[in-house]
Design a protein around this motif. Structure first.
Motif, short mmCIF file in Angstrom:
data_model
loop_
_atom_site.label_atom_id
_atom_site.label_comp_id
_atom_site.label_asym_id
_atom_site.label_seq_id
_atom_site.Cartn_x
_atom_site.Cartn_y
_atom_site.Cartn_z
N ASP A 55 0.82 -1.21 0.00
CA ASP A 55 0.00 0.00 0.00
C ASP A 55 0.85 1.26 0.00
O ASP A 55 0.54 2.24 -0.69
CB ASP A 55 -0.93 -0.01 1.22
CG ASP A 55 -1.96 -1.12 1.15
OD1 ASP A 55 -2.48 -1.38 0.05
OD2 ASP A 55 -2.22 -1.75 2.19
N VAL A 56 1.94 1.25 0.78
CA VAL A 56 2.85 2.40 0.79
C VAL A 56 3.50 2.55 -0.59
O VAL A 56 3.59 3.66 -1.13
CB VAL A 56 3.91 2.24 1.89
CG1 VAL A 56 5.01 3.29 1.74
CG2 VAL A 56 3.26 2.32 3.27
N GLU A 57 3.93 1.44 -1.17
CA GLU A 57 4.54 1.48 -2.50
C GLU A 57 3.57 2.08 -3.51
O GLU A 57 3.95 2.92 -4.35
CB GLU A 57 4.95 0.08 -2.92
CG GLU A 57 5.60 0.01 -4.29
CD GLU A 57 5.95 -1.41 -4.69
OE1 GLU A 57 7.02 -1.61 -5.28
OE2 GLU A 57 5.15 -2.34 -4.42
N ARG A 58 2.31 1.67 -3.46
CA ARG A 58 1.33 2.20 -4.40
C ARG A 58 1.15 3.70 -4.19
O ARG A 58 1.09 4.47 -5.16
CB ARG A 58 -0.01 1.49 -4.23
CG ARG A 58 -1.06 2.01 -5.21
CD ARG A 58 -2.38 1.31 -5.04
NE ARG A 58 -3.39 1.91 -5.91
CZ ARG A 58 -4.69 1.64 -5.84
NH1 ARG A 58 -5.14 0.76 -4.95
NH2 ARG A 58 -5.53 2.25 -6.65
N ALA A 59 1.05 4.13 -2.94
CA ALA A 59 0.85 5.55 -2.67
C ALA A 59 2.02 6.40 -3.13
O ALA A 59 1.85 7.57 -3.50
CB ALA A 59 0.61 5.77 -1.18
N LEU A 60 3.23 5.84 -3.13
CA LEU A 60 4.41 6.57 -3.57
C LEU A 60 4.55 6.59 -5.10
O LEU A 60 5.19 7.50 -5.64
CB LEU A 60 5.67 5.97 -2.95
CG LEU A 60 5.79 6.07 -1.43
CD1 LEU A 60 7.05 5.35 -0.96
CD2 LEU A 60 5.79 7.51 -0.96
N VAL B 182 -8.58 11.22 -6.12
CA VAL B 182 -9.86 10.51 -6.29
C VAL B 182 -10.00 9.51 -5.15
O VAL B 182 -9.04 9.21 -4.45
CB VAL B 182 -9.93 9.77 -7.65
CG1 VAL B 182 -9.89 10.76 -8.81
CG2 VAL B 182 -8.80 8.76 -7.77
N ASP B 183 -11.22 8.99 -4.95
CA ASP B 183 -11.39 7.90 -4.00
C ASP B 183 -10.58 6.69 -4.47
O ASP B 183 -10.62 6.35 -5.67
CB ASP B 183 -12.87 7.48 -3.91
CG ASP B 183 -13.76 8.54 -3.28
OD1 ASP B 183 -13.21 9.58 -2.83
OD2 ASP B 183 -14.98 8.33 -3.24
N ILE B 184 -9.86 6.06 -3.55
CA ILE B 184 -9.00 4.94 -3.93
C ILE B 184 -9.22 3.77 -2.97
O ILE B 184 -9.16 3.94 -1.74
CB ILE B 184 -7.51 5.35 -3.93
CG1 ILE B 184 -7.27 6.45 -4.97
CG2 ILE B 184 -6.62 4.15 -4.21
CD1 ILE B 184 -5.83 6.90 -5.06
N GLU B 185 -9.45 2.59 -3.54
CA GLU B 185 -9.58 1.38 -2.73
C GLU B 185 -8.19 0.86 -2.36
O GLU B 185 -7.36 0.63 -3.22
CB GLU B 185 -10.34 0.31 -3.53
CG GLU B 185 -11.81 0.60 -3.73
CD GLU B 185 -12.58 0.60 -2.43
OE1 GLU B 185 -12.26 -0.22 -1.54
OE2 GLU B 185 -13.49 1.45 -2.29
N GLY C 91 -10.03 -0.80 3.07
CA GLY C 91 -11.09 0.19 2.90
C GLY C 91 -10.80 1.20 1.80
O GLY C 91 -9.87 1.03 1.00
N THR C 92 -11.57 2.27 1.81
CA THR C 92 -11.46 3.32 0.79
C THR C 92 -10.83 4.57 1.38
O THR C 92 -11.21 5.03 2.45
CB THR C 92 -12.85 3.69 0.24
OG1 THR C 92 -13.46 2.51 -0.30
CG2 THR C 92 -12.75 4.76 -0.84
N VAL C 93 -9.86 5.11 0.66
CA VAL C 93 -9.27 6.40 1.02
C VAL C 93 -10.01 7.47 0.22
O VAL C 93 -9.96 7.46 -1.02
CB VAL C 93 -7.76 6.43 0.71
CG1 VAL C 93 -7.19 7.80 1.06
CG2 VAL C 93 -7.03 5.34 1.47
N PRO C 94 -10.68 8.41 0.88
CA PRO C 94 -11.45 9.41 0.13
C PRO C 94 -10.55 10.41 -0.60
O PRO C 94 -9.44 10.71 -0.17
CB PRO C 94 -12.26 10.12 1.24
CG PRO C 94 -12.18 9.24 2.44
CD PRO C 94 -10.87 8.52 2.33
N ALA C 95 -11.06 10.93 -1.69
CA ALA C 95 -10.35 11.97 -2.44
C ALA C 95 -10.06 13.16 -1.54
O ALA C 95 -10.88 13.52 -0.68
CB ALA C 95 -11.18 12.41 -3.64
#
Length: 403
Positions: A50-55, A290-293, A297-301
């Motif tokens: 998840d951290v890798e994706r966010a970066l 944007v909202d991201i799954e 759960g979902t991280v809101p935009a």
């Protein structure tokens, strides 16, 4: 609140977290892969994937730096995206890699390290942090910017206040005010220097940035000032702590200290493993457009996401024996560990990979090599290092003796 079990998620602003962040990270990874942290008004990401994706995912923007860093630096490359980011990064990055780095910066690092090594006593205890680690990176940076070292204490005060502002997870108003004052004072100091270098350039980095141009785009005085501010703070604070933490990790593992002493080429691996095992920068923020799954759960935009770099680097699904320091581990690479293809997250990943990674590598490498050349370091009797900090973490003292 996002829950993964029958108890609340660990709070990254709590005293318990400050005392044992790695225990908290393990709980977050296992039970709360996506957790809402009320005091920081942020979502926490703790697993490597998840951290890798966010970066890496462009949907996770750096807009957070508009309020987290721009008030104390001005607008810098860390908050830019797309063509603006690639162009401005291309203006500054050549000075921090390859021949330019080693021809221009390495002699400066060597000279400053030699001068500071003279302060270390042959007998008796000394604090590596105060004597050497906090001084080398800032001295190197002011040298390459062409600024006077007599102003070291001014620079150190400014960058400490600015780093505290950026790391101010709970919004302490006194920390905020001190950071803004530091920005104003540093700007009043640097902008006349930038203007003077445009009129009469030298062989320093500010002069180089004044002359740099890519596709007809050059840097304004304000942008050069902002980059110099970023370099002073990010390059000073993180590298001085990296020197401290590498030495601490080696002292805590005498067999690996002996291996590095016998083969200094292992210093790079020791640094890469330190960046994985105990990174100085423990977390960074992002803001999804944007909202991201995500897992859990979902991280809101437009929400704030805290990427727990140090947690990702201890993820059991990514690394074998993640809680052990081992510079020989197969997952790390002493060369690739300083590139955007690194197996750790300490320098970031993707398009915003740290532009100063190789400068930090050179400074830590020179520092450890010279320290081991003058003697065998050990902790002074009765001293035990204690890490402090949540956003940026390292021992505030490292009291040693040489034998």
């Amino acid at each position: 609140m996002v829950f993964g079990g029958n108890r609340p998620a660990p709070d990254v602003t709590s005293a318990q977290f400050m005392a044992d962040p790695y225990g908290a990270y393990a709980v977050l990874r296992a039970e709360f892969p996506l957790a809402w942290n009320e005091p920081t008004n942020s979502y926490l990401l703790s697993r490597f994937e998840d951290v890798e994706r966010a970066l890496k995912d462009p949907a996770f923007t750096n807009r957070n730096y508009e309020w987290q860093a721009e008030p104390v630096h001005g607008r810098t490359i860390i908050q830019m995206d797309g063509r603006e980011h690639s162009t401005k990064r291309a203006l500054v990055s050549p000075s921090f890699r390859g021949r330019e780095l080693f021809e221009r910066f390495l002699p400066v690092i060597e000279r400053n390290a030699d001068e500071l090594m003279e302060r270390i006593p042959a007998a008796g205890p000394f604090d590596l942090v105060d004597t050497f680690a906090t001084r080398l990176p800032i001295n190197v940076i002011v040298d390459i910017l062409g600024l006077p070292q007599r102003d070291h204490d001014l620079f150190h005060g400014w960058y400490s206040a600015i780093v505290a502002f950026v790391s101010n997870l709970v919004g302490d108003p006194a920390v905020t005010a001190a950071g803004v004052r530091a920005k104003e004072e540093l700007a009043a100091y640097l902008l006349p220097v930038v203007a003077a270098r445009r009129e009469s350039p030298g062989d320093d980095l500010i002069s180089t940035l004044c002359a740099a141009e890519v596709d007809g785009v050059a840097m304004t005085d304000e942008e050069i000032k902002a980059f110099a501010s970023l370099l002073l703070t990010a390059g000073g604070e993180t590298t001085d702590k990296a020197i401290t933490v590498v030495v601490r990790n080696l002292l805590d593992h005498p067999d690996q200290l002996a291996a590095v002493g016998a083969d200094p080429s292992l210093i790079d691996r020791a640094l890469v493993e330190t960046l994985r095992f105990s990174p100085v920068v423990q977390m960074v923020m992002r803001q999804p457009s944007v909202d991201i799954e995500m897992t859990g759960g979902t991280v809101p935009a437009n929400s704030t996401v805290i990427c727990l770099l140090a947690s990702a680097n201890r993820d059991e699904s990514r690394f074998e024996r993640p809680d052990e320091f081992d510079l020989h581990r197969p997952e790390i690479d002493g060369e690739r560990g300083f590139t955007a293809a690194a197996s750790h997250t300490a320098f970031g990943l993707g398009r915003h990979f740290c532009v100063g990674a190789h400068l930090a590598r050179a400074e830590v490498g020179v520092s450890v090599r010279k320290l081991l050349a003058v003697g065998s370091p050990r902790y002074a009797p009765g001293f035990t290092p204690q890490d402090t900090g949540a956003f940026v973490r390292a021992p505030s003292e490292l009291v040693l003796e040489l034998s």
